[in-house]
Design a protein around this motif. Structure first.
Motif, short mmCIF file in Angstrom:
data_model
loop_
_atom_site.label_atom_id
_atom_site.label_comp_id
_atom_site.label_asym_id
_atom_site.label_seq_id
_atom_site.Cartn_x
_atom_site.Cartn_y
_atom_site.Cartn_z
N VAL A 84 -4.40 7.88 5.16
CA VAL A 84 -5.09 7.36 3.97
C VAL A 84 -4.25 6.21 3.42
O VAL A 84 -3.07 6.39 3.12
N LYS A 85 -4.86 5.03 3.29
CA LYS A 85 -4.16 3.87 2.74
C LYS A 85 -4.76 3.53 1.38
O LYS A 85 -5.96 3.39 1.25
N GLU A 86 -3.89 3.42 0.39
CA GLU A 86 -4.35 3.10 -0.96
C GLU A 86 -3.61 1.88 -1.50
O GLU A 86 -2.38 1.81 -1.42
N HIS A 87 -4.35 0.92 -2.06
CA HIS A 87 -3.74 -0.25 -2.69
C HIS A 87 -3.14 0.12 -4.04
O HIS A 87 -3.59 1.04 -4.71
N PHE A 88 -2.12 -0.62 -4.44
CA PHE A 88 -1.52 -0.44 -5.76
C PHE A 88 -2.47 -0.97 -6.83
O PHE A 88 -3.11 -2.00 -6.65
N MET B 65 0.84 -1.19 0.00
CA MET B 65 0.00 0.00 0.00
C MET B 65 0.87 1.24 0.00
O MET B 65 2.07 1.17 0.30
N VAL B 66 0.26 2.35 -0.35
CA VAL B 66 0.89 3.64 -0.09
C VAL B 66 0.07 4.32 1.00
O VAL B 66 -1.16 4.24 1.02
N VAL B 67 0.77 4.95 1.92
CA VAL B 67 0.12 5.62 3.04
C VAL B 67 0.36 7.12 2.90
O VAL B 67 1.50 7.58 2.74
N LEU B 68 -0.73 7.89 2.92
CA LEU B 68 -0.68 9.33 2.73
C LEU B 68 -1.44 10.03 3.85
O LEU B 68 -2.16 9.41 4.62
N GLY B 69 -1.29 11.36 3.89
CA GLY B 69 -2.11 12.18 4.77
C GLY B 69 -1.68 12.22 6.21
O GLY B 69 -2.40 12.76 7.07
N ILE C 152 -2.34 4.33 -8.18
CA ILE C 152 -3.30 4.01 -7.12
C ILE C 152 -4.69 4.38 -7.61
O ILE C 152 -4.85 5.11 -8.58
N TYR C 153 -5.70 3.82 -6.97
CA TYR C 153 -7.07 4.17 -7.35
C TYR C 153 -7.88 4.44 -6.09
O TYR C 153 -7.89 3.64 -5.17
N ARG C 154 -8.53 5.58 -6.06
CA ARG C 154 -9.35 5.95 -4.92
C ARG C 154 -10.74 6.33 -5.39
O ARG C 154 -10.90 7.04 -6.39
#
Length: 692
Positions: A90-94, A75-79, A113-115
């Motif tokens: 915010v966790k987003e899958h590849f 995952m990528v972790v943001l915010g 990523i897709y949100r």
């Protein structure tokens, strides 16, 4: 309270003999929570692996050497600046990753990523302008979660930032011989910098004047002994990054090579002209306006996303094309292909269920090889994909007055979509929840100014598509006994070879000076085709019936003829529910045509004479029926299929009668029962001529 906390922290550090600013990111300081919201932690199984930074609502930049298992929990972790705190994390899958092509370099990687709500993501950081150098002695910053000191740890829980100074490439090379091209260096002996990056800081941004100018490389030596830190120069990759971010197909991204294998490029003379998609082992769907010269070198290309690369590319000749009959529409076209090894073709895509609407605001995807931007080009070499949002027909009509019926629209002013299709994307699929729901129409205006994209609604054509797909193409190596009875080069009736001198057909087959064509399934294609003149014809005497006809042919070398088919034993009935086959060149759809170029075969089910008479009052004697309401058959014979054989257990048991109604409305198909004519047929075959 906050000031008191800082004072106490300062006193503790001083008492331990440490510098208050010298404990983070190798002599950095804790980052302000309100700043640098674009920062990204790339994680594998909840462990920080690399830094990164958000550059669009769908892409993160990191270092090309960032290692993780894409099949794992990546995952990528943001915010957030605190990795262990929930907060506004915010966790987003590849979705996918991509690197530049060979020759450009592999030190940079884009993570897709897709949100569901990309507008909720933090604000992205701007990138350095293309081919623009940062200046010597420029003051910049670097941030990351790398270890705070050289103590063997891999990362820290809190984001830290350090001020750094850019040095010239020459000064950097003096300290780092063999320095890579496209590099930016900071720190080193000639600066007063006392901090830099370390280990899992790789991938984080070097920020100068508010723009990301570099990407931290890997540095496992965290003692920071005065050597410069080396970053990848982003400006040298801007052209490639822009192509991915802005989509080369009007804001689309490069498609994952492992996905969308059903995608098809329709090509003429080696040039991509339309998109398409594989829906069965023998058929491709495209737009009805896809224009090509079917007498030219026209192929469909499958199995690759890169049109100019050989790789696993599969090229298939176009055997025939068909469109729906008048009244249904002409915006869809089926392309018939014949692969020698259909099992080697990629997996086809499923179609939307009949008469099923996609919902407003549904998130879908479109892919194609359309042009990279509105620059006059026709197509691109690499398949690209865009995320799109379905809008209601009412909202679409407001923006596109006179919108056609059977349309699906995506994008437009009320969505956040920033991509769509263009020019030679026509024919490509709109895919929602893994099924093809629409077909891209022609769009010559590639500026994507906010108007919706319009697709043909596949669900409205499903009945017609199913009718075509279920009439399968016959295997070239089988059914060599099949005969086309022709006059003036036109197919008139079907037939089948029963001896070296005789063909059986329907008694109503009409011609003056005909020939029989054998040895091929393709009426127009050259090849090992055999044409034989008709010597004579004969029908049974009055009282037996006139629904069967023997055609006598003469060949100098009868041994060169294909193998004939065996006939059903005399007076032997086929059984109810027996599974059989019928083949012919009759039309595959109810569109007014008389026949097709390629032999098709369909599976059929025998029904009882009683069940047939219920649906067809006045049914003739000596008949065999297949299909009808009590079976699941959805195909049968039509028009110039008359004369073709019904084959059960490898033997010809029936002869197709004339059927001008090709709608397949549920009525059975009726065949002449060959077993009732066996004695008469045998006498002619034994005599080797049509006895009067």
């Amino acid at each position: 309270m906050h000031a008191l906390h800082k004072l106490l922290l300062f006193q503790v550090l001083t008492s331990l003999g440490q510098n208050a600013d010298g404990s983070k990111i190798i002599n950095g300081k804790i980052a302000d929570d309100k700043l640098m919201k674009y920062m990204v932690s790339v994680q594998d199984d909840n462990e920080h692996k690399c830094g990164g930074f958000l550059v669009s609502k769908h892409f993160v930049v990191t270092h090309g050497g960032c290692k993780f298992d894409e099949d794992g929990k990546v995952m990528v972790v943001l915010g957030t600046h605190y990795l262990s705190k929930p907060g506004s994390k915010v966790k987003e899958h590849f979705k996918s990753t991509c690197k530049p092509p060979p020759g450009i370099g592999t030190d940079i990687m884009l993570i897709e990523i897709y949100r569901t709500k990309p507008e909720d993501l933090p604000k992205e950081i701007q990138l350095q302008d293309p081919e623009t150098d940062v200046k010597e002695n420029e003051k910049c910053q670097f941030a990351g979660w790398g270890p705070v000191e050289n103590d063997g740890s891999d990362y820290d829980d809190q984001l830290n930032v350090v001020n750094v100074t850019v040095i010239s490439p020459k000064a950097c090379k003096d300290q780092l011989p063999g320095l890579r091209a496209n590099a930016i260096c900071t720190g080193g002996k000639q600066t007063t910098d006392n901090g830099g990056f370390c280990k899992s800081d790789a991938g984080g941004p070097l920020v100068c004047k508010g723009k990301a100018v570099g990407i931290a490389t890997v540095d496992d030596k965290c003692s920071f002994p005065g050597l410069p830190n080396v970053y990848i120069d982003i400006s040298k990759y801007r052209s490639w990054i822009d192509k991915v971010l802005n989509g080369k197909i009007i804001n689309r991204k490069i498609a994952d090579d492992k996905l969308m294998k059903y995608m098809v490029s329709v090509e003429e003379d080696g040039e991509h002209i339309c998109g398409g998609f594989l829906v069965s082992r023998h058929f491709v769907v495209t737009h009805g306006g896809c224009k090509s010269d079917e007498d030219g070198t026209v192929f469909v290309v499958l199995g690759t996303h890169h049109l100019s690369k050989p790789g696993s590319k599969i090229k298939e000749h176009i055997m025939s094309t068909c469109k729906p009959p008048p009244g249904i529409g002409t915006d869809i076209m089926l392309i018939e292909i014949n692969s020698k090894k259909p099992e080697k073709l990629p997996k086809e895509i499923q179609l939307q269920d009949p008469e099923t609407d996609v919902k407003e605001n549904e998130k879908c995807q479109f892919a194609g090889w359309g042009p990279v931007k509105n620059d006059g080009s026709d197509h691109d070499d690499q398949l690209r994909v865009a995320d799109v949002t379905v809008i209601s027909p009412e909202a679409c009509k407001v923006q596109i007055p006179g919108l056609r019926a059977n349309a699906i629209c995506t994008g437009g002013k009320q969505t956040t979509d920033n991509g769509g299709f263009c020019k030679r994307d026509a024919g490509g699929p709109l895919v929602c929840k893994g099924k093809a729901v629409g077909i891209a129409t022609v769009n010559e205006d590639c500026s994507f100014t906010g108007l919706p994209n319009v697709y043909i609604d596949i669900s409205k054509y499903r009945s017609w598509i199913d009718d075509v797909l279920n009439g399968k193409i016959a295997n070239d190596n089988l059914m060599k006994y099949m005969v086309s009875v022709q006059e003036d080069g036109e197919h008139k009736c079907g037939g089948f070879l029963v001896s070296k001198h005789f063909v059986v057909t329907h008694g109503g087959c009409k011609f003056d000076e005909g020939i029989v064509v054998l040895g091929t399934h393709h009426l127009r294609r050259p090849g090992p085709k055999i044409k034989e003149h008709i010597m004579s014809t004969c029908k049974p005497p009055p009282g037996i019936g006139t629904d069967i006809m023997l055609i006598e042919i003469y060949r100098t070398k009868p041994d060169d003829l294909p193998k004939e088919i065996q006939l059903q034993d005399p007076e032997t009935d086929v059984k109810e529910n027996e599974k059989c086959q019928f083949a012919g060149w009759g039309p595959v759809e109810n569109d007014g045509s008389d026949y097709v170029d390629q032999l098709h075969v369909v599976g059929v089910t025998v029904i009882s004479p009683k069940a047939c008479k219920v649906q067809i009052p006045g049914l003739r004697a000596n008949a065999i029926c297949t299909g009808g309401k009590q079976t699941t058959d959805n195909g049968g014979f039509c028009k110039r299929d008359a004369g073709g054989p019904l084959v059960c257990k490898g033997k010809a048991v029936g002869i197709a009668t004339v059927n001008e109604d090709c709608s397949f409305t549920g009525l059975p198909s009726v065949y002449i029962d060959i077993s009732k004519y066996r004695s008469w047929i045998n006498a002619r075959i034994i005599a080797n001529k049509c006895l009067k």
